[in-house]
Design a protein around this motif. Structure first.
Motif, PDB file in Angstrom:
ATOM      1  N   PHE A  12       0.874  -1.175   0.000  1.00  0.00           N
ATOM      2  CA  PHE A  12       0.000   0.000   0.000  1.00  0.00           C
ATOM      3  C   PHE A  12       0.911   1.225   0.000  1.00  0.00           C
ATOM      4  O   PHE A  12       1.399   1.641   1.051  1.00  0.00           O
ATOM      5  N   ASP A  13       1.183   1.746  -1.174  1.00  0.00           N
ATOM      6  CA  ASP A  13       2.087   2.883  -1.301  1.00  0.00           C
ATOM      7  C   ASP A  13       1.402   4.134  -0.734  1.00  0.00           C
ATOM      8  O   ASP A  13       0.369   4.563  -1.236  1.00  0.00           O
ATOM      9  N   ASN A  14       2.021   4.707   0.299  1.00  0.00           N
ATOM     10  CA  ASN A  14       1.413   5.874   0.952  1.00  0.00           C
ATOM     11  C   ASN A  14       1.195   7.049   0.015  1.00  0.00           C
ATOM     12  O   ASN A  14       0.283   7.850   0.219  1.00  0.00           O
ATOM     13  N   ASP A  15       2.057   7.182  -1.007  1.00  0.00           N
ATOM     14  CA  ASP A  15       1.905   8.297  -1.945  1.00  0.00           C
ATOM     15  C   ASP A  15       0.529   8.335  -2.592  1.00  0.00           C
ATOM     16  O   ASP A  15       0.044   9.389  -2.974  1.00  0.00           O
ATOM     17  N   LYS A  16      -0.075   7.162  -2.730  1.00  0.00           N
ATOM     18  CA  LYS A  16      -1.381   7.121  -3.410  1.00  0.00           C
ATOM     19  C   LYS A  16      -2.520   7.548  -2.493  1.00  0.00           C
ATOM     20  O   LYS A  16      -3.664   7.650  -2.922  1.00  0.00           O
ATOM     21  N   LEU A  17      -2.169   7.769  -1.220  1.00  0.00           N
ATOM     22  CA  LEU A  17      -3.210   8.156  -0.268  1.00  0.00           C
ATOM     23  C   LEU A  17      -3.876   9.463  -0.640  1.00  0.00           C
ATOM     24  O   LEU A  17      -5.060   9.669  -0.383  1.00  0.00           O
ATOM     25  N   SER A  18      -3.086  10.370  -1.265  1.00  0.00           N
ATOM     26  CA  SER A  18      -3.627  11.692  -1.583  1.00  0.00           C
ATOM     27  C   SER A  18      -4.860  11.562  -2.485  1.00  0.00           C
ATOM     28  O   SER A  18      -5.767  12.379  -2.418  1.00  0.00           O
ATOM     29  N   SER A  19      -4.879  10.481  -3.297  1.00  0.00           N
ATOM     30  CA  SER A  19      -6.023  10.350  -4.198  1.00  0.00           C
ATOM     31  C   SER A  19      -7.272   9.860  -3.465  1.00  0.00           C
ATOM     32  O   SER A  19      -8.364   9.852  -4.021  1.00  0.00           O
ATOM     33  N   LEU A  20      -7.126   9.424  -2.230  1.00  0.00           N
ATOM     34  CA  LEU A  20      -8.302   9.015  -1.454  1.00  0.00           C
ATOM     35  C   LEU A  20      -9.051  10.233  -0.919  1.00  0.00           C
ATOM     36  O   LEU A  20     -10.199  10.152  -0.528  1.00  0.00           O
ATOM     37  N   GLY A  21      -8.372  11.371  -0.879  1.00  0.00           N
ATOM     38  CA  GLY A  21      -9.006  12.584  -0.390  1.00  0.00           C
ATOM     39  C   GLY A  21      -7.939  13.658  -0.318  1.00  0.00           C
ATOM     40  O   GLY A  21      -6.957  13.473   0.390  1.00  0.00           O
ATOM     41  N   ALA A  22      -8.139  14.720  -1.081  1.00  0.00           N
ATOM     42  CA  ALA A  22      -7.115  15.750  -1.141  1.00  0.00           C
ATOM     43  C   ALA A  22      -7.038  16.502   0.187  1.00  0.00           C
ATOM     44  O   ALA A  22      -8.044  16.709   0.855  1.00  0.00           O
ATOM     45  N   ASN A  23      -5.824  16.865   0.568  1.00  0.00           N
ATOM     46  CA  ASN A  23      -5.604  17.737   1.725  1.00  0.00           C
ATOM     47  C   ASN A  23      -6.141  17.229   3.058  1.00  0.00           C
ATOM     48  O   ASN A  23      -6.468  18.011   3.924  1.00  0.00           O
ATOM     49  N   ILE A  24      -6.269  15.926   3.201  1.00  0.00           N
ATOM     50  CA  ILE A  24      -6.674  15.461   4.525  1.00  0.00           C
ATOM     51  C   ILE A  24      -5.419  15.357   5.392  1.00  0.00           C
ATOM     52  O   ILE A  24      -4.335  15.040   4.896  1.00  0.00           O
ATOM     53  N   PRO A  25      -5.554  15.674   6.695  1.00  0.00           N
ATOM     54  CA  PRO A  25      -4.371  15.614   7.548  1.00  0.00           C
ATOM     55  C   PRO A  25      -3.799  14.194   7.608  1.00  0.00           C
ATOM     56  O   PRO A  25      -4.540  13.219   7.453  1.00  0.00           O
ATOM     57  N   LEU A  26      -2.480  14.126   7.850  1.00  0.00           N
ATOM     58  CA  LEU A  26      -1.791  12.836   7.824  1.00  0.00           C
ATOM     59  C   LEU A  26      -2.403  11.819   8.782  1.00  0.00           C
ATOM     60  O   LEU A  26      -2.590  10.653   8.433  1.00  0.00           O
ATOM     61  N   SER A  27      -2.754  12.284   9.986  1.00  0.00           N
ATOM     62  CA  SER A  27      -3.272  11.327  10.966  1.00  0.00           C
ATOM     63  C   SER A  27      -4.566  10.706  10.465  1.00  0.00           C
ATOM     64  O   SER A  27      -4.820   9.516  10.639  1.00  0.00           O
ATOM     65  N   ARG A  28      -5.390  11.515   9.776  1.00  0.00           N
ATOM     66  CA  ARG A  28      -6.643  10.974   9.252  1.00  0.00           C
ATOM     67  C   ARG A  28      -6.383  10.080   8.041  1.00  0.00           C
ATOM     68  O   ARG A  28      -7.031   9.054   7.867  1.00  0.00           O
ATOM     69  N   ALA A  29      -5.388  10.470   7.253  1.00  0.00           N
ATOM     70  CA  ALA A  29      -5.027   9.651   6.085  1.00  0.00           C
ATOM     71  C   ALA A  29      -4.571   8.266   6.550  1.00  0.00           C
ATOM     72  O   ALA A  29      -4.979   7.248   6.002  1.00  0.00           O
ATOM     73  N   PHE A  30      -3.743   8.237   7.606  1.00  0.00           N
ATOM     74  CA  PHE A  30      -3.293   6.945   8.133  1.00  0.00           C
ATOM     75  C   PHE A  30      -4.478   6.146   8.666  1.00  0.00           C
ATOM     76  O   PHE A  30      -4.575   4.948   8.464  1.00  0.00           O
ATOM     77  N   GLY A  31      -5.392   6.839   9.352  1.00  0.00           N
ATOM     78  CA  GLY A  31      -6.576   6.157   9.886  1.00  0.00           C
ATOM     79  C   GLY A  31      -7.370   5.490   8.764  1.00  0.00           C
ATOM     80  O   GLY A  31      -7.772   4.333   8.868  1.00  0.00           O
ATOM     81  N   LEU A  32      -7.543   6.242   7.685  1.00  0.00           N
ATOM     82  CA  LEU A  32      -8.261   5.714   6.518  1.00  0.00           C
ATOM     83  C   LEU A  32      -7.534   4.505   5.928  1.00  0.00           C
ATOM     84  O   LEU A  32      -8.123   3.465   5.667  1.00  0.00           O
ATOM     85  N   LEU A  33      -6.225   4.699   5.739  1.00  0.00           N
ATOM     86  CA  LEU A  33      -5.425   3.623   5.137  1.00  0.00           C
ATOM     87  C   LEU A  33      -5.454   2.378   6.022  1.00  0.00           C
ATOM     88  O   LEU A  33      -5.588   1.255   5.531  1.00  0.00           O
ATOM     89  N   ASN A  34      -5.347   2.578   7.343  1.00  0.00           N
ATOM     90  CA  ASN A  34      -5.319   1.430   8.241  1.00  0.00           C
ATOM     91  C   ASN A  34      -6.596   0.605   8.116  1.00  0.00           C
ATOM     92  O   ASN A  34      -6.561  -0.624   8.122  1.00  0.00           O
ATOM     93  N   GLY A  35      -7.719   1.301   7.957  1.00  0.00           N
ATOM     94  CA  GLY A  35      -8.996   0.602   7.761  1.00  0.00           C
ATOM     95  C   GLY A  35      -8.999  -0.175   6.454  1.00  0.00           C
ATOM     96  O   GLY A  35      -9.435  -1.330   6.394  1.00  0.00           O
ATOM     97  N   ILE A  36      -8.477   0.435   5.397  1.00  0.00           N
ATOM     98  CA  ILE A  36      -8.444  -0.238   4.092  1.00  0.00           C
ATOM     99  C   ILE A  36      -7.504  -1.456   4.147  1.00  0.00           C
ATOM    100  O   ILE A  36      -7.808  -2.509   3.603  1.00  0.00           O
ATOM    101  N   MET A  37      -6.383  -1.296   4.854  1.00  0.00           N
ATOM    102  CA  MET A  37      -5.428  -2.409   4.923  1.00  0.00           C
ATOM    103  C   MET A  37      -6.001  -3.620   5.647  1.00  0.00           C
ATOM    104  O   MET A  37      -5.613  -4.760   5.379  1.00  0.00           O
ATOM    105  N   MET A  38      -6.925  -3.379   6.581  1.00  0.00           N
ATOM    106  CA  MET A  38      -7.532  -4.507   7.308  1.00  0.00           C
ATOM    107  C   MET A  38      -8.587  -5.223   6.470  1.00  0.00           C
ATOM    108  O   MET A  38      -8.964  -6.352   6.766  1.00  0.00           O
TER     109      MET A  38
END
Ligand SMILES: Nc1nc2c(ncn2[C@@H]2O[C@H](COP(=O)(O)OP(=O)(O)O)[C@@H](O)[C@H]2O)c(=O)[nH]1
Ligand SMILES: [Mg+2]
Length: 306
Positions: A162-188
């Motif tokens: 799960f390349d973190n760089d692609k996180l920006s496309s999940l939602g522009a300008n979301i804070p990092l902590s929220r981006a990680f929260g989102l990614l963590n849910g997707i990874m599970m």
């Protein structure tokens, strides 16, 4: 060429695959927080473990981690004496080990490599789900991550990046902590879906579909309304992590869920997938998830060249 399509065997619950979930390093410990089944947190940082609510916590000193994960693969055969029974015994009665981590630091990179080696020696199918660093992180971090990914690919049964760089496309300008929260849910998500659908007897088929392409990426699609199948399939196949031609996928694992899964919908999903990835071996499953309401969900793991 005819498509290769197999379904998870839908065996009774007592044949359900026995899994174990590991969170390795700081990112890994974050990812497993709140998982609906018992998990093991492993890190060289006591702070990671102190924050974790995992059922079991294992502290492995950094020097020891560096020592054993650098060991010659041949030495790994002598694991009991090198690694110690505490780590080895964690894989008892476990057919699949899910290992969650972020690569680029120490604990996640080396710990995941070590646990993958142990899984292999113990005959456990090791599935790694790894976040890799943002381009903006240090070059050193990215180098460590890339080396770790390379090593893990040769040891594990499947490694989903799960390349973190692609996180920006999940939602522009979301804070990092929220981006990680989102990614963590997707990874599970793949962990939850595979745990729901896979039986012990499916493991050989699972490994056959993966073949030599242990490198994988993930796409998730949700759909609601009249065109919910089209929407879910479109969202899954346009996953930001599928930045390669879909036709290059050699294996696909698709899991469809709905509050009331429908054979006709499953068939439509599968024929759409086969249309866009004709050379992929396809393994699929379906299960009921009442929390979806009127939506359907498609989880898609694609194996490809690293
Ligand atoms: N998905 C996810 N990635 C994270 C999180 N925290 C850090 N990362 C990523 O994981 C990489 C490894 O960091 P970390 O887990 O802190 O390293 P370690 O504790 O030394 O293994 C970082 O370079 C980040 O890109 C998190 O909570 N979730
Ligand atoms: Mg850390």
């Amino acid at each position: 060429m005819p498509n290769y399509r197999v379904r998870f065997s839908q065996s009774p619950d007592d044949q359900r695959v026995r899994t174990k979930l590991f969170g390795i390093g700081s990112a890994g410990c974050n990812i497993i927080e709140g998982a609906p089944f018992p998990a093991v947190a492993l890190s060289s940082s006591a702070a990671d473990l102190a924050r974790s609510h995992a059922e079991r916590k294992v502290l492995v000193g950094q020097d020891r981690l560096i020592g054993i994960s650098d060991a010659d693969p041949d030495l790994m055969r002598k694991l009991p004496s090198i690694v110690g029974h505490e780590l080895l015994d964690m894989f008892n009665n476990t057919e699949i080990a899910f290992m969650m981590c972020g690569l680029g630091g120490t604990s996640g990179s080396l710990g995941t490599k070590l646990l993958s080696s142990i899984a292999r020696v113990k005959g456990t199918t090791g599935i790694v789900l790894a976040a890799t660093p943002f381009s903006a992180e240090s070059i050193r971090r990215r180098e460590v991550a890339s080396k770790a990914l390379h090593d893990i690919l040769s040891i594990s049964s499947l490694c989903v990046e799960f390349d973190n760089d692609k996180l920006s496309s999940l939602g522009a300008n979301i804070p990092l902590s929220r981006a990680f929260g989102l990614l963590n849910g997707i990874m599970m998500r793949p962990v939850l879906d595979l745990s729901e659908t896979m039986s012990r007897g499916d493991i050989p088929t699972f490994r056959q579909v993966i073949g030599d392409s242990t490198y994988s990426r993930f796409g998730l699609g949700l759909g609601r309304g009249d065109e919910r199948v089209q929407r879910a399939v479109l969202e899954a196949v346009t996953s930001p992590w599928f930045d390669f031609p879909l036709a290059n996928a050699t294996g696909a694992i698709a899991i469809y869920s709905a509050s009331d899964p429908w054979e006709k919908e499953a068939a439509e999903i599968l024929s759409r997938l086969e249309g866009s990835m004709p050379s992929a071996k396809l393994l699929w499953g379906a299960y009921s998830d009442s929390s979806l309401g009127d939506r359907i969900r498609l989880s898609l793991l694609l194996c490809t060249e690293a």
